[in-house]
Design a protein around this motif. Structure first.
Motif, mmCIF file in Angstrom:
data_model
loop_
_atom_site.group_PDB
_atom_site.id
_atom_site.type_symbol
_atom_site.label_atom_id
_atom_site.label_comp_id
_atom_site.label_asym_id
_atom_site.label_seq_id
_atom_site.Cartn_x
_atom_site.Cartn_y
_atom_site.Cartn_z
ATOM 1 N N ALA A 1 0.838 -1.196 0.000
ATOM 2 C CA ALA A 1 0.000 0.000 0.000
ATOM 3 C C ALA A 1 0.881 1.257 0.000
ATOM 4 N N THR A 2 0.476 2.288 -0.746
ATOM 5 C CA THR A 2 1.272 3.502 -0.876
ATOM 6 C C THR A 2 0.402 4.743 -0.722
ATOM 7 N N VAL A 3 1.039 5.839 -0.290
ATOM 8 C CA VAL A 3 0.433 7.174 -0.294
ATOM 9 C C VAL A 3 1.516 8.158 -0.703
ATOM 10 N N ARG A 4 1.078 9.346 -1.178
ATOM 11 C CA ARG A 4 2.024 10.374 -1.620
ATOM 12 C C ARG A 4 1.729 11.685 -0.889
ATOM 13 N N PRO A 5 2.218 11.824 0.350
ATOM 14 C CA PRO A 5 1.935 13.053 1.099
ATOM 15 C C PRO A 5 2.969 14.146 0.832
ATOM 16 N N THR A 6 2.570 15.363 1.118
ATOM 17 C CA THR A 6 3.487 16.504 1.190
ATOM 18 C C THR A 6 3.453 16.986 2.627
#
Length: 643
Positions: free
Chosen positions: A341-346
């Motif tokens: 599972a992946t996410v792309r936060p700033t």
């Protein structure tokens, strides 16, 4: 020439004769003689026939604890151990019959004649003899199977004499090295071995020969028939005392492919480690609680910390407090979603100097990966990019405001004319009304003025005031229209009627069209049309296109005309502005949307109009602009809005 062994004294010679006699006796016994320590369960002695029976060397059998128990057939294991325990407690000789598995997995039946050795009432040893009672036909099948395996095995089995020369080589040597077995007989085992490995191989052979170790395993390079080098894993075992071998047994296995794979893997791991260690991006590994398990060295150049200053700390210590709940929720979500599972936060991360840096990351759940076992964050610093984007956004807003002011300036002359005319009329109507009110006031009490005269004066006053109101309303309408071009458009996105806005905008542009002798028309529209966005940006697009169309007609001598129309259907709305002006030359057409490009005289254009409305249509309304033009005939700008 080999050195001669030293002379033995009489006692040593007698001992050697005794050992030789016992060995001859052991060979005559049709079984395996053994002795075991009942407390440690280690075999203290076993005769050489253990090889014939179970395919183990005496050295391997004595050096491996619990090997006898391991060879028991699973179906007989528990029963035999219980019967042995009962027999040991009795102190009397007993026998067991059971199945055992050889080193190659073959099944044999054994009769185990066991004698407990009791000294001063204490069991000190177990002695006995193992007899093979496997049916003859079963044994023949097993021997045939063993011979077939030997003949067809990919491993090379060989027997060496005490000098290290081959006395037997299995047929696999031809498949493995490209030579016939007879071509190898008599050669020393280092004959085709790499010189850098030969000395180590001789040492291993000597240790086995002198029984320092029962067997030895080593990896060496050997030259094949085609001249190439292959890696071999060779196991050598001392079977000089085995009657059917009487030599050093060698088992050679080709592991070249494995070595190459290991080398490739080591190279790949080294390359990957070098990339990670030297990457400009930051690589972080967290556990499921958010504790930092690893930081790549780039953390020093990016954030001013040494890796060891962060490892072991919770990542929340370096993040702004207002974002802690969101970070914990993100980690929990990744764990619940499972592997990959992946996410792309700033996010913001505190620099060692106390300032905050903006990082953009790719966070991946690799908790289940045995080589990583954590949540991996691959981050790069976007602080400079965000500052640049902020500055660019401010610049774009300033350009938009500049263009809107330029567009407003083009409307000023017409606006003044359109307001001045109704304003003068209003003032005239008010002057008439004042004169009539004064006349009414002066006539009060005059004997010749009748009530009908007063009613007539009042009616005239009301008419003047109504006319003044109508002209004032016209002025208010123009003010409302101009506000549509000057209001702040950043926060006014809504659903609006583009036809009404177009009517208002064209009314403001009517004076400029009349001054240029251009007929300005809005074609009638069937039904109600709706758009979503900022109304001010729509009027900015329309104003720029219409003014450009008016200017394009200035050089033509025929009747000048600009038509505005709407075409709707198939989930989109098209706005068209068509003129019958000079058209756009082919060399100019590709540049019309470039910033700062203009063909107008100095002071008549900023060169930003078409570039800005192109960005508004694409970026704000999600549409596009198409141009059709013909030199000397005119141009059609078509704006496609998504609905």
């Amino acid at each position: 020439m080999r050195p001669r062994p030293p002379e033995l004294n009489a006692e040593q010679q007698a001992l050697r004769r005794s050992v030789h006699q016992y060995e001859q006796l052991f060979r005559m016994v049709d079984g395996v003689i053994w002795e075991t320590d009942p407390h440690s369960r280690r075999t203290t002695f076993v005769s050489p026939k253990i090889w014939d029976l179970l395919e183990y060397t005496p050295e391997a059998w004595m050096s491996t604890p619990y090997l006898w128990e391991a060879c028991l057939h699973p179906d007989d294991h528990d029963r035999v151990l219980q019967e042995r325990e009962v027999g040991n407690r009795s102190g009397q000789p007993y026998q067991l019959e059971y199945r055992a598995l050889t080193a190659s997995g073959a099944e044999v039946w054994l009769r185990d004649l066991t004698t407990p050795v009791i000294e001063d009432g204490v069991l000190t040893a177990l002695c006995g003899i193992l007899i093979d009672i496997t049916p003859h036909d079963t044994r023949q099948v097993q021997q045939a199977r063993a011979e077939a395996l030997l003949q067809n095995s990919t491993d090379v089995f060989a027997v060496l004499n005490v000098d290290g020369r081959f006395t037997y080589v299995s047929p696999a040597v031809e498949r493995q090295h490209g030579v016939l077995p007879e071509a190898v007989l008599g050669l020393h085992f280092t004959e085709h071995m790499h010189r850098d490995d030969a000395a180590r191989a001789r040492t291993d052979f000597q240790r086995v020969l002198t029984l320092q170790v029962p067997s030895a395993i080593g990896t060496y390079r050997q030259r094949r028939a085609d001249g190439s080098w292959g890696w071999m894993e060779i196991t050598v075992t001392n079977l000089l005392s085995h009657p059917n071998v009487q030599g050093i047994l060698s088992n050679a296995r080709d592991i070249t492919d494995r070595k190459l794979a290991e080398a490739a893997l080591a190279s790949s791991e080294g390359r990957f480690r070098s990339l990670v260690q030297n990457a400009s991006d930051l690589i972080t590994v967290l556990d499921e609680r958010g504790t930092i398990l690893y930081e790549s060295p780039s953390v020093h150049s990016l954030l001013g910390f040494a890796p060891e200053e962060l490892i072991g700390h919770c990542v929340l210590e370096f993040l702004p407090p207002e974002g802690h709940a969101e970070v914990l929720q993100m980690i929990t979500g990744l764990v619940e979603e499972g592997a990959g599972a992946t996410v792309r936060p700033t996010y913001r991360f505190r620099h060692a100097d106390g300032t905050w840096r903006y990082l953009e990351g790719l966070v991946t759940n690799l908790l289940g990966d045995p080589h990583i076992g954590g949540i991996v964050i691959n981050s790069h610093d976007i602080t400079d990019r965000r500052e640049t984007e902020t500055a660019l956004k401010i610049s774009q807003q300033q350009l938009l405001a500049s263009e809107r002011l330029a567009s407003l300036g083009r409307l000023t002359a017409g606006l003044a004319h359109e307001i001045n005319t109704p304003l003068a009329a209003t003032m005239n109507y008010l002057h008439v009304a004042r004169r009539l009110v004064v006349e009414y006031q002066d006539s009060i009490g005059h004997p010749e003025v009748t009530p009908d005269d007063h009613r007539e004066i009042a009616a005239e006053v009301l008419t003047a005031l109504d006319d003044a109101g109508k002209t004032t309303t016209r002025i208010g309408e123009f003010i409302r229209q101009i506000r549509g071009h000057t209001r702040d458009t950043v926060k006014t996105s809504s659903e609006f009627d583009p036809v009404k806005l177009t009517n208002d905008t064209l009314a403001m542009l009517a004076y400029e069209a009349r001054a240029t002798q251009v007929e300005l028309h809005l074609e009638s529209v069937r039904g109600q049309l709706r758009l979503t966005g900022e109304p001010g940006r729509f009027t900015q697009v329309l104003t720029n296109l219409v003014i450009n169309a008016i200017h394009a007609c200035e050089t033509v001598t025929r009747t000048r005309r600009v038509d505005v129309r709407f075409v709707s259907g198939a989930g989109e709305l098209n706005l068209q502005v068509e003129d019958n002006g000079a058209g756009i030359p082919p060399d100019v057409l590709p540049k019309i949307f470039d910033p700062m490009f203009t063909t107008k005289d100095v002071g008549k254009g900023t060169g930003l109009g078409l570039a800005i409305i192109h960005d508004i249509v694409q970026g704000h309304f999600g549409g596009r602009i198409d141009v059709q033009t013909q030199v000397g005939q005119g141009t059609i700008f078509t704006v496609q809005f998504a609905t």
